[in-house]
Motif scaffolding. Structure first.
Motif, PDB file in Angstrom:
ATOM      1  N   ARG A   1      68.103  35.504 -27.507  1.00  0.00           N
ATOM      2  CA  ARG A   1      69.443  35.447 -28.080  1.00  0.00           C
ATOM      3  C   ARG A   1      70.246  36.704 -27.753  1.00  0.00           C
ATOM      4  O   ARG A   1      71.422  36.639 -27.392  1.00  0.00           O
ATOM      5  N   LEU A   2      69.607  37.863 -27.910  1.00  0.00           N
ATOM      6  CA  LEU A   2      70.322  39.118 -27.693  1.00  0.00           C
ATOM      7  C   LEU A   2      70.649  39.332 -26.219  1.00  0.00           C
ATOM      8  O   LEU A   2      71.749  39.801 -25.881  1.00  0.00           O
ATOM      9  N   MET A   3      69.734  39.001 -25.338  1.00  0.00           N
ATOM     10  CA  MET A   3      70.020  39.153 -23.906  1.00  0.00           C
ATOM     11  C   MET A   3      71.076  38.138 -23.445  1.00  0.00           C
ATOM     12  O   MET A   3      71.901  38.449 -22.582  1.00  0.00           O
ATOM     13  N   MET A   4      71.061  36.935 -24.018  1.00  0.00           N
ATOM     14  CA  MET A   4      72.103  35.961 -23.690  1.00  0.00           C
ATOM     15  C   MET A   4      73.464  36.449 -24.185  1.00  0.00           C
ATOM     16  O   MET A   4      74.480  36.258 -23.509  1.00  0.00           O
ATOM     17  N   THR A   5      73.490  37.072 -25.350  1.00  0.00           N
ATOM     18  CA  THR A   5      74.740  37.634 -25.853  1.00  0.00           C
ATOM     19  C   THR A   5      75.235  38.738 -24.923  1.00  0.00           C
ATOM     20  O   THR A   5      76.418  38.795 -24.598  1.00  0.00           O
ATOM     21  N   GLY A   6      74.319  39.602 -24.494  1.00  0.00           N
ATOM     22  CA  GLY A   6      74.692  40.647 -23.537  1.00  0.00           C
ATOM     23  C   GLY A   6      75.201  40.065 -22.229  1.00  0.00           C
ATOM     24  O   GLY A   6      76.176  40.562 -21.649  1.00  0.00           O
TER      25      GLY A   6
END
Length: 176
Positions: free
Chosen positions: A114-119
């Motif tokens: 989730r966090l890498m996709m947000t980045g």
């Protein structure tokens, strides 16, 4: 609209009966410095917060797993002696250890996804904005920001932003 309303109020007018065209009222409008950050947050806050909550859940499961493993070890030691605990407790401890480790692994992977996709989404948005801006810049701006510096900004700096957003959960969830 708030900027235009303020200008109309200073002329003792309303939006409906304004004597100045809308475009003229907007000529001196400047975006706040944090407008882009606020727009990104308003767009992506759900994904980011879900990632952080999953990271905290993973950290909690990782912290609780050794405690349950200690209970399992104590159970095995007490089971060796006569009159120990019933076998069902040990099975429960073993299943609980496996479940906590599995839960921890799944939630940490989900959190980083989730966090890498947000980045990645932030990087894509900023890349698009940077390319649009570089295509509409005048000759003076092209001299000040040649295509090589724009490419460097796109490749290096935006990747750092992408990575920073993905890894920032470590700092945010650390106190928990």
């Amino acid at each position: 609209d708030a900027h235009i309303e303020l200008k109309c109020m200073s002329r003792n007018e309303t939006l409906e009966n304004s004597s100045v065209p809308r475009d003229e009222d907007l000529e001196d409008f400047k975006l706040p410095k944090m407008a882009l950050l606020a727009a990104l947050w308003n767009t992506l806050w759900v994904d980011y917060l879900i990632g952080i909550v999953m990271k905290i859940a993973s950290d909690a499961a990782s912290a609780l797993a050794p405690l349950l493993q200690k209970k399992l070890t104590n159970f095995v030691q007490s089971r060796y002696l006569p009159g120990g605990e019933p076998i069902g407790n040990g099975i429960g401890y073993a299943i609980g250890c496996c479940g906590l480790i599995f839960f921890s692994a799944v939630t940490i992977n989900f959190a980083f996804y989730r966090l890498m996709m947000t980045g990645g989404k932030v990087r894509n948005i900023l890349t698009r904005l940077l390319l649009e801006k570089s295509m509409t810049i005048d000759a003076k701006g092209k001299h000040k920001f040649p295509s090589s510096s724009v490419n460097t900004l796109m490749s290096t700096d935006l990747n750092r932003i992408d990575f920073g957003i993905g890894i920032s959960s470590l700092v945010i969830s650390f106190p928990v």
